[in-house]
Design a protein around this motif. Structure first.
Motif, PDB file in Angstrom:
ATOM      1  N   ASN A 101       0.789  -0.886  -0.269  1.00 50.48           N
ATOM      2  CA  ASN A 101      -0.264   0.273  -0.071  1.00 50.48           C
ATOM      3  C   ASN A 101       1.290   1.319   0.015  1.00 50.48           C
ATOM      4  OD1 ASN A 101      -2.518  -1.380   0.203  1.00 50.48           O
ATOM      5  ND2 ASN A 101      -3.123  -1.533   2.321  1.00 50.48           N
ATOM      6  N   ARG A 102       2.280   1.348   0.432  1.00 51.22           N
ATOM      7  CA  ARG A 102       2.457   2.629   0.526  1.00 51.22           C
ATOM      8  C   ARG A 102       3.899   2.664  -0.215  1.00 51.22           C
ATOM      9  NH1 ARG A 102       2.895   3.428   7.603  1.00 51.22           N
ATOM     10  NH2 ARG A 102       0.800   3.033   7.863  1.00 51.22           N
ATOM     11  N   THR A 103       3.711   1.914  -1.481  1.00 48.65           N
ATOM     12  CA  THR A 103       4.811   1.975  -2.103  1.00 48.65           C
ATOM     13  C   THR A 103       4.417   2.068  -3.407  1.00 48.65           C
ATOM     14  OG1 THR A 103       6.095  -0.654  -0.717  1.00 48.65           O
ATOM     15  CG2 THR A 103       6.383   0.088  -2.926  1.00 48.65           C
ATOM     16  N   SER A 104       5.230   2.997  -4.112  1.00 49.60           N
ATOM     17  CA  SER A 104       4.887   3.402  -5.736  1.00 49.60           C
ATOM     18  C   SER A 104       4.209   2.297  -6.425  1.00 49.60           C
ATOM     19  CB  SER A 104       5.841   4.047  -6.051  1.00 49.60           C
ATOM     20  OG  SER A 104       7.269   3.587  -6.884  1.00 49.60           O
ATOM     21  N   ALA A 105       4.474   2.131  -7.660  1.00 42.83           N
ATOM     22  CA  ALA A 105       3.585   1.543  -8.403  1.00 42.83           C
ATOM     23  C   ALA A 105       5.084   0.908  -9.023  1.00 42.83           C
ATOM     24  CB  ALA A 105       2.294   1.565  -9.666  1.00 42.83           C
ATOM     25  N   LEU A 106       6.341   1.716  -9.539  1.00 42.95           N
ATOM     26  CA  LEU A 106       6.966   1.264  -9.688  1.00 42.95           C
ATOM     27  C   LEU A 106       7.557   0.147  -8.923  1.00 42.95           C
ATOM     28  CD1 LEU A 106       9.273   1.276 -11.889  1.00 42.95           C
ATOM     29  CD2 LEU A 106      10.363   3.393 -10.665  1.00 42.95           C
ATOM     30  N   GLU A 107       8.094   0.321  -6.995  1.00 38.65           N
ATOM     31  CA  GLU A 107       8.346  -0.323  -6.596  1.00 38.65           C
ATOM     32  C   GLU A 107       8.585  -1.166  -6.590  1.00 38.65           C
ATOM     33  OE1 GLU A 107      10.776   3.281  -3.740  1.00 38.65           O
ATOM     34  OE2 GLU A 107       8.715   3.035  -3.888  1.00 38.65           O
ATOM     35  N   ASN A 108       6.240  -1.302  -6.542  1.00 46.41           N
ATOM     36  CA  ASN A 108       5.594  -2.632  -6.853  1.00 46.41           C
ATOM     37  C   ASN A 108       6.135  -3.408  -7.740  1.00 46.41           C
ATOM     38  OD1 ASN A 108       3.278  -3.343  -4.643  1.00 46.41           O
ATOM     39  ND2 ASN A 108       2.933  -0.921  -4.992  1.00 46.41           N
ATOM     40  N   VAL A 109       6.023  -3.450  -8.806  1.00 47.83           N
ATOM     41  CA  VAL A 109       6.698  -4.182 -10.127  1.00 47.83           C
ATOM     42  C   VAL A 109       8.118  -4.275 -10.453  1.00 47.83           C
ATOM     43  CG1 VAL A 109       7.111  -4.057 -12.782  1.00 47.83           C
ATOM     44  CG2 VAL A 109       4.764  -3.041 -11.367  1.00 47.83           C
ATOM     45  N   GLU A 110       9.039  -3.549  -9.581  1.00 44.97           N
ATOM     46  CA  GLU A 110      10.390  -3.768  -9.395  1.00 44.97           C
ATOM     47  C   GLU A 110      10.800  -5.036  -7.836  1.00 44.97           C
ATOM     48  OE1 GLU A 110      12.302  -0.561  -7.640  1.00 44.97           O
ATOM     49  OE2 GLU A 110      12.914   0.078  -9.652  1.00 44.97           O
TER      50      GLU A 110
END
Length: 231
Positions: A101-110
């Motif tokens: 939840n507190r993580t950006s889309a980019l970081e979630n995908v990484e």
């Protein structure tokens, strides 16, 4: 070998409990899936389809029978070997998105790439490519709370494909979405399949299953139909 299936179940049985409490969820399942197919697994709640998907995804093991993935006998693998199979060959998309939840889309995908020990630069490039594939290159810094349900599922799909899996396993991927967003997600999955990814999707929705090449219908722990899509 010519025409060797990518995935094969041979008399797969799955039981839970013992004695009078024992329940058979899968009862002698035979199934072959060729590389590049788009399969829709259907059936009522309790029919065994989710259990079958968990075994396909190496999240569970059969009680008896054989599961072959690209010729490898999966049920004989160690826990670590099955984890490597998941990490390098399989991607997962869930109904509930399962994003941080507190993580950006980019970081979630990484995230899956961190477990491969990739550098920050490599992770960033691959994650950006995956987000472009699902049309979210302008939302890389958004957290899940700043995205619509359809956009969150796109991030989840990007996370699933960033590792370039052979197989994408989708469990009710449109279950939390309205019709318009559901169709958008199905178009993305269809395009990924056309690029060569084998897709196995559990769904209750016949209009979503219409995107698949073949429908596998489960009932009471058995497969009762393996029909080509005619919807």
């Amino acid at each position: 070998m010519m025409n060797q299936p990518l995935i094969e179940f041979r008399q797969i049985v799955k039981t839970y409990g013992t004695g009078l409490a024992q329940s058979t969820v899968l009862n002698g399942i035979d199934l072959k899936i060729q590389e590049g197919e788009f399969i829709a697994i259907m059936g009522h709640s309790g029919s065994g389809k989710s259990t079958a998907l968990n075994i396909l995804g190496c999240l569970d093991t059969p009680t008896s029978g054989h599961y072959l993935f690209d010729g490898m006998q999966v049920e004989s693998m160690t826990t670590g070997q099955r984890a490597l199979l998941r990490r390098y060959y399989l991607g997962f998309v869930f109904q509930g998105f399962n994003l941080l939840n507190r993580t950006s889309a980019l970081e979630n995908v990484e995230l899956p790439l961190i477990y491969r020990g990739m550098s920050s630069k490599q992770r960033h490039e691959l994650a950006m490519d995956a987000l472009k594939t699902v049309g979210l290159e302008d939302y890389v810094d958004h957290t899940p709370g700043e995205l619509s349900g359809g956009q969150q599922q796109r991030v989840a799909i990007a996370r699933a494909i960033v590792t370039q899996p052979k197989v994408l396993l989708a469990d009710e991927p449109t279950g939390n979405l309205d019709t318009a967003r559901s169709l958008e997600i199905m178009e993305i999955l269809s395009n990924l399949n056309q690029k060569g990814i084998t897709i196995i999707m559990v769904t209750h929705e016949e209009d979503m299953a219409a995107y698949a090449d073949r429908h596998i219908l489960f009932k009471d722990g058995q497969i009762v139909s393996k029909e080509e899509s005619g919807l």
